[in-house]
Design an enzyme around this catalytic site. Structure first.
Site, PDB file in Angstrom:
ATOM      1  N   GLU A 113       6.538 -25.661  69.887  1.00  0.00           N
ATOM      2  CA  GLU A 113       7.590 -25.435  68.882  1.00  0.00           C
ATOM      3  C   GLU A 113       8.974 -25.707  69.457  1.00  0.00           C
ATOM      4  OE1 GLU A 113       6.681 -25.262  65.923  1.00  0.00           O
ATOM      5  OE2 GLU A 113       4.584 -24.779  66.311  1.00  0.00           O
ATOM      6  N   ASP A 127       3.691 -31.941  71.497  1.00  0.00           N
ATOM      7  CA  ASP A 127       2.576 -31.672  72.408  1.00  0.00           C
ATOM      8  C   ASP A 127       2.927 -32.147  73.818  1.00  0.00           C
ATOM      9  OD1 ASP A 127       0.984 -30.492  70.523  1.00  0.00           O
ATOM     10  OD2 ASP A 127      -0.415 -32.160  70.281  1.00  0.00           O
TER      11      ASP A 127
END
Ligand SMILES: [Zn+2]
Length: 410
Positions: A277, A358
């Protein structure tokens, strides 16, 4: 062009987009029984896998039913001159053009919401309940509906009212003013979403003291993110499914973790999800999405300004007195092929962003806890491990687990 021809073009667009959606859903369903890729075969045991198969099939059948009922209702509404009927009804209640439009959209929204409520009730209290996901009480379900109506009513009234007022005052130039007000609204909502909208539906609390908090503090300090910007939300109020998201920008930026995520994952997996995030923030994904949304809105409103004055747009729906709100309905349908393309592009961009986030988590924390965290999330939500590539291309905002796994293990 005569109104009849335009009417049939509208019907054709509605029918074709329904058929395309059905084909995609069908193709996807054909892959439900594919063998699980070797990298992911430790997610489900045989019994859980069977359960996930049943869940996917039930969701698919329910989707076919809902969309079929909905297209039949929509086509009937068009063929029976439903918009002309509601327009006349609104005109009999109020006389000001803005008020007519608001009453018109109010009736349309209410009717469509009432028709869709039995389906969402069934989805929550029958399907989700059966597979153990549902935590929503009847009270929450009804309150959510009421709050949704209230919020939609307030925002819709302000925006539609302002746009029609600009149209009356400035003619075709209205799109510039409309663009300005929609932009201001979009920015404010993006900025204060967590502060103004989330509290209507959920409770947000700071992270509790303990090992998780100190692990997160350690990571946050390393990448320059403050712990005050990390909140826990009571997602368990509605569903056992877990999630996390980044929202806002500038001083309003924050990461929100579902309490269900904290319950299901180990501490290092949670830190890895948080790192993902934070990656969205570091790579400016919120700002880029906001910018793209503003540009798309400008384009849409400009296009609308080219057609909205044409009485043909009202006549196609058998409404004799041309108006902004009827023109907007016709325009909305004619615009679907374009919005279809923009949503494909937005999904493509979103999947790119997921890989970037990611990668950020992998580079600043570690890849393997993110992989194991994502696996747990997939397992607990019985998610589809073998989606059809075309379905992914059209509908997925996140890459399928297998692709994320391969990217993270590179
Ligand atoms: Zn993400």
């Amino acid at each position: 062009m005569n109104p009849q021809t335009l009417f049939y073009i509208i019907i054709a667009i509605l029918a074709i987009s329904f058929v395309i959606d059905q084909i995609l859903d069908y193709l996807n369903a054909q892959h439900f029984n594919d063998p699980i890729p070797a990298e992911l075969n430790n997610i489900f045991d045989a019994k859980e896998y069977e359960k996930s198969q049943a869940y996917k099939k039930e969701r698919y059948r329910f989707g076919v039913l809902t969309s079929t009922v909905s297209i039949i209702a929509i086509l009937l509404f068009f063929f029976l001159d439903g918009f002309a009927f509601v327009d006349a009804m609104a005109r009999s209640l109020v006389s000001n053009e803005i008020a007519i439009a608001l009453v018109f959209f109010g009736i349309i929204m209410m009717v469509s919401d009432i028709l869709s409520t039995p389906f969402s009730y069934y989805s929550t209290f029958v399907i989700e309940e059966k597979y153990g996901f549902n935590k929503t009480t009847r009270k929450t379900f009804i309150l959510d509906k009421l709050k949704g109506w209230l919020m939609g009513g307030v925002i819709g009234t302000i925006l539609i009212g302002a746009i029609i007022w600009f149209y009356q005052a400035t003619g075709t130039d209205f799109w510039l003013y409309a663009w300005a007000i929609v932009t201001v609204f979009t920015v404010l909502i993006n900025l204060f979403y967590a502060r103004l909208i989330v509290p209507l539906f959920n409770k947000q609390t700071p992270l509790e003291e303990g090992n998780l908090r100190s692990e997160i503090e350690k990571y946050a300090a390393k990448v320059g993110f403050t712990i005050e910007k990390i909140f826990v939300i009571d997602g368990s109020k509605r569903s056992t499914k877990a999630n996390a998201y980044f929202s806002g920008f500038g001083s309003e930026k924050r990461v929100t973790l579902y309490d269900t995520l904290i319950q299901d994952l180990d501490d290092d997996e949670i830190v890895a999800v948080l790192a993902h995030e934070v990656g969205h923030y570091k790579r400016n994904h919120i700002i880029i999405n906001l910018f793209v949304a503003i540009i798309t809105t400008g384009f849409t409103l400009w296009l609308l300004s080219l057609f909205i004055g044409n009485p043909l747009f009202s006549e196609a729906l058998n409404v004799r007195q041309p108006s902004f709100h009827i023109g907007l309905i016709t325009f909305g349908v004619l615009y679907t092929p374009i919005s279809g393309i923009t949503s494909l592009l937005m999904n493509y961009l979103s999947r790119k962003f997921e890989y970037q986030a990611d990668d950020y988590a992998k580079n600043t924390f570690a890849g393997s806890p993110l992989i194991s965290g994502l696996k747990k999330l997939s397992k607990n939500s019985l998610s589809n491990l073998t989606p059809h590539p075309l379905y992914v291309f059209a509908h997925y905002s996140h890459p399928p687990l297998l692709q994320r796994f391969r990217n993270l293990s590179k």
